[in-house]
Scaffold this motif. Structure first.
Motif, short mmCIF file in Angstrom:
data_model
loop_
_atom_site.label_atom_id
_atom_site.label_comp_id
_atom_site.label_asym_id
_atom_site.label_seq_id
_atom_site.Cartn_x
_atom_site.Cartn_y
_atom_site.Cartn_z
N MET A 30 0.84 -1.20 0.00
CA MET A 30 0.00 0.00 0.00
C MET A 30 0.88 1.25 0.00
SD MET A 30 -3.24 0.97 0.53
CE MET A 30 -3.82 2.66 0.67
N ALA A 31 1.93 1.25 0.82
CA ALA A 31 2.81 2.42 0.86
C ALA A 31 3.52 2.61 -0.47
CB ALA A 31 3.83 2.26 1.99
N VAL A 32 4.00 1.51 -1.06
CA VAL A 32 4.74 1.64 -2.31
C VAL A 32 3.82 2.14 -3.42
CG1 VAL A 32 5.94 0.31 -4.07
CG2 VAL A 32 6.46 -0.07 -1.71
N LEU A 33 2.58 1.66 -3.44
CA LEU A 33 1.70 2.02 -4.55
C LEU A 33 1.09 3.40 -4.40
CD1 LEU A 33 -0.24 -1.27 -5.20
CD2 LEU A 33 1.51 -0.26 -6.58
N SER A 34 0.76 3.82 -3.17
CA SER A 34 -0.03 5.04 -3.06
C SER A 34 0.79 6.26 -2.71
CB SER A 34 -1.13 4.85 -2.01
OG SER A 34 -0.57 4.83 -0.74
N GLN A 35 1.94 6.10 -2.08
CA GLN A 35 2.69 7.29 -1.68
C GLN A 35 3.51 7.80 -2.85
OE1 GLN A 35 2.63 8.78 1.25
NE2 GLN A 35 1.33 7.31 2.32
N ARG A 36 3.66 9.12 -2.92
CA ARG A 36 4.48 9.70 -3.96
C ARG A 36 5.72 10.38 -3.41
NH1 ARG A 36 3.84 6.57 -6.11
NH2 ARG A 36 2.65 6.02 -7.92
N VAL A 38 9.44 9.81 -2.16
CA VAL A 38 10.40 8.73 -2.37
C VAL A 38 10.74 8.05 -1.05
CG1 VAL A 38 12.65 8.17 -3.27
CG2 VAL A 38 11.35 9.94 -4.32
N ILE A 39 10.85 8.83 0.03
CA ILE A 39 11.26 8.24 1.30
C ILE A 39 10.15 7.34 1.85
CG2 ILE A 39 11.98 8.82 3.63
CD1 ILE A 39 13.33 11.23 2.47
N MET A 40 8.89 7.72 1.62
CA MET A 40 7.79 6.85 2.06
C MET A 40 7.82 5.53 1.29
SD MET A 40 6.03 7.96 4.53
CE MET A 40 4.59 6.93 4.41
N VAL A 41 8.15 5.60 -0.01
CA VAL A 41 8.24 4.37 -0.81
C VAL A 41 9.35 3.48 -0.27
CG1 VAL A 41 8.72 3.49 -3.11
CG2 VAL A 41 7.25 5.44 -2.84
N LEU A 42 10.48 4.11 0.11
CA LEU A 42 11.58 3.32 0.69
C LEU A 42 11.15 2.64 1.98
CD1 LEU A 42 14.76 5.46 0.23
CD2 LEU A 42 14.31 3.21 -0.64
N MET A 43 10.39 3.36 2.81
CA MET A 43 9.92 2.75 4.06
C MET A 43 8.99 1.58 3.77
SD MET A 43 9.33 5.68 6.88
CE MET A 43 9.32 7.32 6.30
N GLY A 44 8.19 1.70 2.72
CA GLY A 44 7.32 0.58 2.34
C GLY A 44 8.13 -0.63 1.93
N VAL A 45 9.24 -0.40 1.20
CA VAL A 45 10.09 -1.52 0.79
C VAL A 45 10.69 -2.19 2.02
CG1 VAL A 45 12.18 -2.10 -0.46
CG2 VAL A 45 10.55 -0.56 -1.46
N SER B 87 -1.51 15.74 -2.12
CA SER B 87 -0.62 15.81 -3.27
C SER B 87 0.44 14.73 -3.24
CB SER B 87 0.04 17.18 -3.33
OG SER B 87 0.99 17.26 -2.31
N THR B 88 0.71 14.15 -2.04
CA THR B 88 1.72 13.11 -2.00
C THR B 88 1.10 11.72 -2.05
OG1 THR B 88 1.70 13.18 0.39
CG2 THR B 88 3.36 14.48 -0.72
N THR B 89 -0.22 11.63 -2.06
CA THR B 89 -0.87 10.33 -2.10
C THR B 89 -1.73 10.25 -3.34
OG1 THR B 89 -0.95 10.48 0.27
CG2 THR B 89 -2.15 8.69 -0.72
N VAL B 90 -1.45 9.27 -4.17
CA VAL B 90 -2.23 9.11 -5.40
C VAL B 90 -2.82 7.71 -5.43
CG1 VAL B 90 -0.98 10.80 -6.74
CG2 VAL B 90 -0.16 8.47 -6.63
N ASN B 91 -3.79 7.52 -6.27
CA ASN B 91 -4.36 6.18 -6.52
C ASN B 91 -4.76 5.47 -5.23
OD1 ASN B 91 -3.65 6.66 -9.15
ND2 ASN B 91 -1.72 5.56 -8.97
N LEU B 92 -5.38 6.23 -4.31
CA LEU B 92 -5.64 5.63 -3.00
C LEU B 92 -6.57 4.44 -3.12
CD1 LEU B 92 -4.54 6.30 -0.32
CD2 LEU B 92 -6.55 7.64 0.19
N LEU B 93 -7.61 4.56 -3.94
CA LEU B 93 -8.59 3.47 -4.04
C LEU B 93 -8.02 2.23 -4.74
CD1 LEU B 93 -11.51 2.88 -3.22
CD2 LEU B 93 -12.14 3.42 -5.57
#
Lengths: 111, 171
Positions: A30-36, A38-45, B87-93
């Motif tokens: 969920m974190a990797v797919l929805s966050q934009r 970069v650091i949040m994506v790393l935390m998801g990984v 703005s930092t969260t996309v495609n939530l659904l």
């Protein structure tokens, strides 16, 4: 299933740990797919790697895969450390160049 | 209820709950601290699985190393608190749908499979056996990982020094 559900709940075995790791995996996805960010994506990984590690160690305790599972989990931890270091260096370079760490705005590869 | 059962549910709740806080938090610093609690919970689960050395390694490498690295990343790339969550969260659904499907499929597969479970051996410590394995069967992987860490250090230093010279030149 002969046991009652309460009996199954009160004795944590292999499946309980696997379910915890499945929840961690889906939260990381969920974190990797929805966050934009970069650091949040790393935390998801990192969450996904941790869920894989829980799987390895649960299998190494409850099945025939004894200490080999521990070794694989150890190597996963080491490689996660290396990955985090390089990824943070790349993120700092990207921030220096683009002045943003929003993944949607980082869209050019050269120049 | 045995003590280990209560501890298992406590730490599972800490791990999954802190991970959920991490994913859905609006503030990235709160996310980083929630990730710390999640990693500590995972280390406690390792202890419940009789993996004492790995629990120590998890605490040292993840909580002591990677988390500090991530916090530095947050601080060095901070854009203030002006960036809002939308703005930092996309495609939530679609993302929620996909991850809930993944979780449901995984849990269904885990609970319906007949695992061949052996009776757990009660170990005192794993450090001695892990050391013997590391110097025996896994010596090649051990050396390769050491070389990988060396390359990582050199690469990270190279990238960050290039950063400094570039900023010195252009700005």
């Amino acid at each position: 299933m002969e046991y009652s559900i309460m009996e199954w709940l009160s004795d944590p075995g292999l499946v309980h740990f696997l379910i915890v790791s499945a929840m961690l995996f889906s939260l990381g996805l969920m974190a990797v797919l929805s966050q934009r960010n970069v650091i949040m994506v790393l935390m998801g990984v990192e969450l996904i790697l941790n869920s894989a590690n829980i799987n390895f160690i649960a299998f190494s305790r409850f099945t025939e895969l004894s200490l080999d599972g521990h070794m694989i989990a150890l190597f996963v931890i080491i490689i996660a450390a290396a990955e985090a270091a390089v990824a943070l260096a790349i993120v700092l370079n990207v921030y220096n160049r683009f002045k943003t760490i929003n993944l949607d705005e980082i869209s050019t590869m050269k120049g | 209820m045995e003590l280990t059962t209560i501890l298992f549910y406590l730490f599972a709740l800490v791990t999954v709950g802190a991970a959920a806080v991490m994913v859905f938090s609006k503030n990235i610093v709160h996310s980083a601290f929630a990730l710390m609690f999640s990693l500590i919970g995972v280390a406690a689960l390792y202890v419940l699985l009789y993996a004492d050395f790995l629990a120590a390694a998890q605490l040292l490498v993840y909580v002591g190393g990677i988390l500090i690295l991530i916090l530095f990343g947050v601080m060095l790339t901070s854009q203030g608190l002006t960036v809002d969550y939308k703005s930092t969260t996309v495609n939530l659904l679609p993302a929620a749908l996909l991850s809930i499907t993944a979780a449901a499929l995984l849990i269904f597969a885990f609970t319906t499979t007949k695992w061949i479970v052996s009776t757990p051996v009660d170990r005192d410590e794993t450090v001695y056996d892990l050391g013997m394995l590391l110097m025996g069967d896994y010596i090649l992987a051990f050396i390769v990982v050491g070389v990988l860490l060396l390359i990582t250090i050199i690469g990270a230093i190279l990238m960050s020094t290039r950063l400094i010279t570039q900023t010195g030149k252009t700005d």
